[in-house]
Design a protein around this motif. Structure first.
Motif, mmCIF file in Angstrom:
data_model
loop_
_atom_site.group_PDB
_atom_site.id
_atom_site.type_symbol
_atom_site.label_atom_id
_atom_site.label_comp_id
_atom_site.label_asym_id
_atom_site.label_seq_id
_atom_site.Cartn_x
_atom_site.Cartn_y
_atom_site.Cartn_z
ATOM 1 N N TYR A 53 0.856 -1.184 0.000
ATOM 2 C CA TYR A 53 0.000 0.000 0.000
ATOM 3 C C TYR A 53 0.891 1.232 0.000
ATOM 4 N N LEU A 54 0.447 2.232 -0.737
ATOM 5 C CA LEU A 54 1.172 3.503 -0.790
ATOM 6 C C LEU A 54 0.164 4.634 -0.641
ATOM 7 N N PRO A 55 0.198 5.347 0.486
ATOM 8 C CA PRO A 55 -0.738 6.454 0.675
ATOM 9 C C PRO A 55 -0.476 7.574 -0.320
ATOM 10 N N ALA A 56 -1.544 8.241 -0.707
ATOM 11 C CA ALA A 56 -1.405 9.372 -1.633
ATOM 12 C C ALA A 56 -0.466 10.436 -1.074
ATOM 13 N N THR A 57 -0.476 10.618 0.235
ATOM 14 C CA THR A 57 0.355 11.647 0.860
ATOM 15 C C THR A 57 1.837 11.313 0.824
ATOM 16 N N ALA A 58 2.167 10.049 0.503
ATOM 17 C CA ALA A 58 3.579 9.634 0.509
ATOM 18 C C ALA A 58 4.147 9.448 -0.888
ATOM 19 N N ILE A 59 3.346 9.677 -1.902
ATOM 20 C CA ILE A 59 3.797 9.425 -3.277
ATOM 21 C C ILE A 59 5.038 10.241 -3.622
ATOM 22 N N GLU A 60 5.019 11.531 -3.325
ATOM 23 C CA GLU A 60 6.091 12.408 -3.766
ATOM 24 C C GLU A 60 7.410 12.093 -3.068
ATOM 25 N N SER A 61 7.338 11.600 -1.816
ATOM 26 C CA SER A 61 8.561 11.349 -1.058
ATOM 27 C C SER A 61 9.070 9.918 -1.222
ATOM 28 N N SER A 62 8.318 9.065 -1.896
ATOM 29 C CA SER A 62 8.729 7.672 -2.024
ATOM 30 C C SER A 62 9.706 7.501 -3.176
ATOM 31 N N ALA A 63 10.611 6.553 -3.007
ATOM 32 C CA ALA A 63 11.584 6.247 -4.063
ATOM 33 C C ALA A 63 11.701 4.734 -4.183
ATOM 34 N N ILE A 64 10.561 4.082 -4.361
ATOM 35 C CA ILE A 64 10.506 2.630 -4.393
ATOM 36 C C ILE A 64 11.035 2.139 -5.738
ATOM 37 N N PRO A 65 11.965 1.194 -5.728
ATOM 38 C CA PRO A 65 12.524 0.727 -6.999
ATOM 39 C C PRO A 65 11.511 -0.089 -7.789
ATOM 40 N N PRO A 66 11.459 0.080 -9.100
ATOM 41 C CA PRO A 66 10.572 -0.745 -9.925
ATOM 42 C C PRO A 66 11.086 -2.177 -9.984
ATOM 43 N N GLY A 67 10.195 -3.084 -10.326
ATOM 44 C CA GLY A 67 10.587 -4.472 -10.514
ATOM 45 C C GLY A 67 10.515 -5.338 -9.281
ATOM 46 N N ARG A 68 10.154 -4.776 -8.138
ATOM 47 C CA ARG A 68 10.124 -5.559 -6.900
ATOM 48 C C ARG A 68 8.722 -6.016 -6.535
ATOM 49 N N LEU A 69 7.708 -5.308 -7.021
ATOM 50 C CA LEU A 69 6.323 -5.572 -6.642
ATOM 51 C C LEU A 69 5.523 -6.065 -7.836
ATOM 52 N N THR A 70 4.509 -6.871 -7.532
ATOM 53 C CA THR A 70 3.536 -7.249 -8.557
ATOM 54 C C THR A 70 2.307 -6.359 -8.508
ATOM 55 N N HIS A 71 1.997 -5.813 -7.312
ATOM 56 C CA HIS A 71 0.795 -5.005 -7.119
ATOM 57 C C HIS A 71 1.109 -3.830 -6.193
ATOM 58 N N VAL A 72 0.618 -2.667 -6.557
ATOM 59 C CA VAL A 72 0.675 -1.524 -5.653
ATOM 60 C C VAL A 72 -0.758 -1.045 -5.430
ATOM 61 N N PHE A 73 -1.073 -0.804 -4.148
ATOM 62 C CA PHE A 73 -2.429 -0.414 -3.745
ATOM 63 C C PHE A 73 -2.402 1.057 -3.350
ATOM 64 N N TYR A 74 -3.152 1.861 -4.080
ATOM 65 C CA TYR A 74 -3.169 3.307 -3.886
ATOM 66 C C TYR A 74 -4.202 3.654 -2.827
ATOM 67 N N ALA A 75 -3.751 4.284 -1.729
ATOM 68 C CA ALA A 75 -4.604 4.519 -0.563
ATOM 69 C C ALA A 75 -4.789 6.017 -0.306
ATOM 70 N N PHE A 76 -6.000 6.462 -0.185
ATOM 71 C CA PHE A 76 -7.276 5.784 -0.309
ATOM 72 C C PHE A 76 -8.260 6.689 -1.028
ATOM 73 N N ALA A 77 -9.190 6.068 -1.757
ATOM 74 C CA ALA A 77 -10.429 6.755 -2.097
ATOM 75 C C ALA A 77 -11.375 6.603 -0.907
ATOM 76 N N THR A 78 -12.227 7.582 -0.685
ATOM 77 C CA THR A 78 -13.139 7.552 0.469
ATOM 78 C C THR A 78 -14.551 7.927 0.030
ATOM 79 N N ILE A 79 -15.502 7.580 0.889
ATOM 80 C CA ILE A 79 -16.902 7.933 0.648
ATOM 81 C C ILE A 79 -17.223 9.135 1.527
ATOM 82 N N GLU A 80 -17.539 10.251 0.909
ATOM 83 C CA GLU A 80 -17.821 11.482 1.642
ATOM 84 C C GLU A 80 -19.171 12.022 1.198
ATOM 85 N N ASP A 81 -20.084 12.146 2.149
ATOM 86 C CA ASP A 81 -21.440 12.618 1.860
ATOM 87 C C ASP A 81 -22.090 11.805 0.745
#
Length: 353
Positions: A8-36
């Motif tokens: 899982y990778l929170p939206a707030t951490a995208i810019e500061s992350s430096a995860i190398p490609p090729g290590r993961l099969t799936h990345v989960f983008y966190a989060f969409a939410t239900i508001e009103d």
């Protein structure tokens, strides 16, 4: 059937992350939410999608998370489920699938969230109808909890979810085998103990299920095939105030959960922190006598041990919450992927399971 190595990778951490490609099969983008009553993406989601695609061949939009409400209402009726699914398909159009992180139907989670007895059945209906709408080419997964203390007391995932029915429609389950020791616990204890610790001063019926291996046993006993379970490993710790010696002592308060990068930089290099490792929980822990602070966490040894358990016991793979909590050398990510044949970004050393 491919092995799942996810994070899982929170939206707030995208810019500061430096995860190398090729290590993961799936990345989960966190989060969409239900508001009103409306499903909403994080504000910068369109620009984040390109980054996510560089990290893994499968990018999955995760909806919900701890403290996220709106699911009970969204799943309540034919009409509300249809509206939720219509919005989901629109917002997830650039993703390879959807991950449902409803914490938790019926009971559990923050007490102010709406819960209904019908949630258990409605969660299955929502997943089944979303599965049909997504079609066979796109993924549908769910992050599901292990048994642990919650706001309403001892928590049984089978009381919240029709586990066998859900497993039939999900591609796989991200089993959240962490957060066993939180502020709901009366004692300072482990975040992700590998096995039951007999001398943990908790009621035996509760203690039995509050560990990694028993959580897997619980799910398989309720009809979830092992090859649909992806084992969760935390890249963060849990911290408590507790009198000496810290472990299993009554806790008098919690502190902000520290990420592995903080623990490695600030705690492990400081001799004032006593370092321990429990032989049954198979987790390291720290204690600071001056501040009476207890910290449970996982390190490369314990992460690799849990991933090896998944790899050798027929589980689908392993995942983490969350990728940006790792150090700059990606030490924990390497430990999580190594038992499955991924080594330092060089790709698969063995065929996928």
């Amino acid at each position: 059937m491919i092995t799942v190595l996810g994070g899982y990778l929170p939206a707030t951490a995208i810019e500061s992350s430096a995860i190398p490609p090729g290590r993961l099969t799936h990345v989960f983008y966190a989060f969409a939410t239900i508001e009103d009553g409306r499903l909403r993406l994080p504000p910068d989601a369109p620009s984040h999608l390109e980054t996510l695609r560089r990290l893994a061949p499968n990018t999955v939009l995760s909806i919900g998370g701890w403290g996220a409400g709106g699911f009970s209402d969204a799943a309540l009726t034919d009409r509300s489920r249809a509206a939720f699914i219509e919005q989901t398909l629109a917002l997830a159009s650039g993703f390879d699938g959807v991950d449902l992180d409803w914490e938790f139907p019926v009971a559990g989670g923050p007490p102010e969230l709406t819960h209904r007895p019908d949630d258990r059945h409605n969660a299955t209906l929502l997943a089944r109808e979303l599965r049909a709408a997504l079609g066979p080419a796109r993924l549908l997964t769910a992050a599901l909890p292990a048994g642990r203390l919650q706001s309403a007391g001892p928590y049984d995932p089978a009381a919240s979810y029709g586990l066998e029915a859900l497993a039939e429609v999900l591609d796989f389950v991200n089993l959240m085998t962490y957060d066993f020791g939180t502020g709901f616990s009366p004692i300072a204890t482990f975040n992700a103990p590998f096995a039951e610790v007999p001398d943990e001063p908790m009621p035996p019926a509760l203690r039995r299920w509050n560990n990694v291996t028993a959580a897997v046993d619980c799910y398989t006993a309720h009809g979830v095939p092992r090859d649909k379970l992806v084992l969760g490993v935390p890249f963060y710790g849990r911290a408590f105030r507790a009198a000496p010696p810290g472990l299993f002592q009554p806790q008098t308060g919690t502190l902000e959960p520290p990420d592995w990068r903080d623990i490695k930089r600030d705690y492990l290099s400081d001799p004032s922190w006593q370092q321990h490792r429990h032989p049954i929980a198979r987790s390291p822990w720290l204690y600071h006598p001056q501040s009476q602070t207890f910290v449970s966490y996982e390190d490369p040894q314990s992460i690799e041990e849990r991933a090896r358990f998944a790899a050798t016991n027929g589980l689908r793979g392993a995942f983490t919450w969350q990728l940006a909590a790792d150090d700059d050398e990606h030490t924990l990510l390497s430990a999580m992927t190594r038992p499955f044949g991924r080594d330092h970004g060089t790709g698969w050393n063995a065929p996928p399971v």
